[in-house]
Design an enzyme around this catalytic site. Sequence first.
Site, short mmCIF file in Angstrom:
data_model
loop_
_atom_site.label_atom_id
_atom_site.label_comp_id
_atom_site.label_asym_id
_atom_site.label_seq_id
_atom_site.Cartn_x
_atom_site.Cartn_y
_atom_site.Cartn_z
CG HIS A 19 -1.39 5.54 -0.01
ND1 HIS A 19 -2.18 6.16 0.93
CD2 HIS A 19 -2.19 4.61 -0.61
CE1 HIS A 19 -3.40 5.63 0.91
NE2 HIS A 19 -3.42 4.68 -0.01
NE ARG B 65 -3.87 2.14 2.40
CZ ARG B 65 -4.17 2.84 3.49
NH1 ARG B 65 -3.61 2.56 4.65
NH2 ARG B 65 -5.05 3.81 3.42
CG ASN C 200 -1.10 9.06 3.30
OD1 ASN C 200 -1.20 8.11 2.53
ND2 ASN C 200 -0.47 10.18 3.00
CG HIS D 44 -7.67 -3.71 -2.13
ND1 HIS D 44 -8.71 -2.86 -2.42
CD2 HIS D 44 -6.64 -2.90 -1.75
CE1 HIS D 44 -8.32 -1.60 -2.23
NE2 HIS D 44 -7.07 -1.60 -1.84
C1 HEM Z 1 -8.94 3.41 -6.30
C2 HEM Z 1 -7.94 2.80 -5.75
C3 HEM Z 1 -7.86 2.36 -4.31
C4 HEM Z 1 -8.64 2.66 -3.23
C5 HEM Z 1 -9.86 3.56 -3.18
C6 HEM Z 1 -8.07 1.97 -2.09
C7 HEM Z 1 -8.57 2.03 -0.80
C8 HEM Z 1 -8.04 1.35 0.30
C9 HEM Z 1 -8.56 1.43 1.63
C10 HEM Z 1 -9.71 2.31 2.08
C11 HEM Z 1 -7.81 0.60 2.41
C12 HEM Z 1 -7.98 0.34 3.91
C13 HEM Z 1 -7.09 1.16 4.79
C14 HEM Z 1 -7.41 0.84 6.22
O1 HEM Z 1 -8.56 1.11 6.61
O2 HEM Z 1 -6.55 0.32 6.96
C15 HEM Z 1 -6.85 -0.03 1.55
C16 HEM Z 1 -5.94 -0.96 1.97
C17 HEM Z 1 -4.96 -1.50 1.17
N1 HEM Z 1 -4.69 -1.13 -0.14
FE1 HEM Z 1 -5.87 0.01 -1.33
N2 HEM Z 1 -6.98 1.27 -2.51
C18 HEM Z 1 -6.81 1.47 -3.84
C19 HEM Z 1 -5.78 0.99 -4.63
C20 HEM Z 1 -4.73 0.22 -4.16
C21 HEM Z 1 -3.56 -0.11 -4.94
C22 HEM Z 1 -3.30 0.33 -6.38
C23 HEM Z 1 -2.76 -0.85 -4.13
C24 HEM Z 1 -1.40 -1.44 -4.39
C25 HEM Z 1 -0.86 -1.63 -5.54
C26 HEM Z 1 -3.45 -1.01 -2.86
C27 HEM Z 1 -3.01 -1.76 -1.81
C28 HEM Z 1 -3.64 -1.87 -0.57
C29 HEM Z 1 -3.19 -2.77 0.48
C30 HEM Z 1 -2.07 -3.80 0.37
C31 HEM Z 1 -4.02 -2.54 1.59
C32 HEM Z 1 -3.92 -3.19 2.97
C33 HEM Z 1 -3.00 -2.34 3.83
C34 HEM Z 1 -2.70 -2.87 5.21
O3 HEM Z 1 -3.04 -4.00 5.54
O4 HEM Z 1 -2.11 -2.10 5.99
N3 HEM Z 1 -4.63 -0.31 -2.91
N4 HEM Z 1 -7.00 0.45 0.27
#
Ligand code: HEM
Length: 323
Positions: free
Chosen positions: A67, A63, A96, A194
């Site tokens: 970001h 993530r 963030n 995800h």
């Molecule tokens: C429109 C695009 C995206 C949206 C709206 C989005 C939104 C989110 C949200 C809301 C979370 C949860 C954060 C939390 O509450 O802890 C999340 C987690 C995550 N996102 Fe996305 N995301 C997007 C694209 C991506 C992309 C492109 C990647 C990586 C290439 C990614 C990788 C991750 C990962 C690995 C997590 C888990 C993080 C953790 O466990 O700490 N996301 N994302």
Amino acid sequence: MMGRIKIVVLVVSLFLGTWVVPHNAQLSYNYYKASCPNAEGIVRRELLRISLLDSTAPAAFLRLLFHDCQVQGCDASILLDVHGPGTDSEMKSYRNFAIRKREAVEQIKSALEAECPGKVSCADIIAMAARESVSLSGGPRIGIPLGRKDVRTCSHQRADSYLPSPSISVDGFLQTFVSKGMSLEESVAILGAHTLGVGHCLNIVDRLYNPAPTDRMNIAFRARLRLKCPTRIPLDNITFVSNDLTPGIFDNQYFVRLLAGKGLFHIDANIAADSRTLPIIRNFAADQNYFFRVFSTAFVKLSLTNVLSPPRGEVRRQCSHVN
Ligand code: HEM
Ligand SMILES: *[C@@H]1O[C@H](CO)[C@@H](O)[C@H](O)[C@H]1NC(C)=O
């Protein structure tokens, strides 16, 4: 017939993949061959050490790359802690929320500085750490060009405006990734990130207690999530749920669950309800190797977003501060 279409898609995206690189002519796959030959090995070793202590680290690193790249470009702007005019930490942005492991990148940086001081940029470390996180979790091994430089500025307002909301529309989502040179398939594939990690109640309660009439979240799944996130306004910012059933394994379960109405965030559900993206989700759910191939080319494109090459940028000595 289907197989032939897939091959054509793959060839086209591989072609685009090599087409993107010349624009960043100063990046290359063996960038550190002379200046720090063991750079990738050190990152791999450090990442393994960090992940053995905290099995949720790979998700956080993946993530972190998104970001970083989404705001200004893949330039390590997200790691800057400096404050003052024009250098406002991006971590002040509510987008963030729950970004983790910035300090772990600093640990990897220290290990690299000990071996080859002043050579390996923090932006490259973020990209390499994300790449290693994918393969360490069972995903594809991805080769990425190196040579990104670190930026000297950052702004939390820019983070506010460029990082997408979990309830972004499918159009907005596609625009975000097509502008990075991704195809429709690649845009869907990159969201397959995800498959790893967690989401906090803060980012889910809207869908649980105020669902759009068109929201087709699986009823049993919604009931289970409500038990975990029992109030419309979360009582704390610590409670989280897994992104899928195998949050530590990089697989295609994210897409399988989208088809069952078990996507966590609005955007996850939205792409499963859109006629442009649904057929792609079906293909990824049915064929993990196909998902891995498209994810790999998408990942390279993400990691090449607006990279800095000399004379722009620098190699920071410490990731949290400009030199
Ligand atoms: C429109 C695009 C995206 C949206 C709206 C989005 C939104 C989110 C949200 C809301 C979370 C949860 C954060 C939390 O509450 O802890 C999340 C987690 C995550 N996102 Fe996305 N995301 C997007 C694209 C991506 C992309 C492109 C990647 C990586 C290439 C990614 C990788 C991750 C990962 C690995 C997590 C888990 C993080 C953790 O466990 O700490 N996301 N994302
Ligand atoms: C949780 O974080 C959000 C966003 O940073 C903030 O608005 C909210 O007040 C926090 N809630 C609690 C209970 O700390």
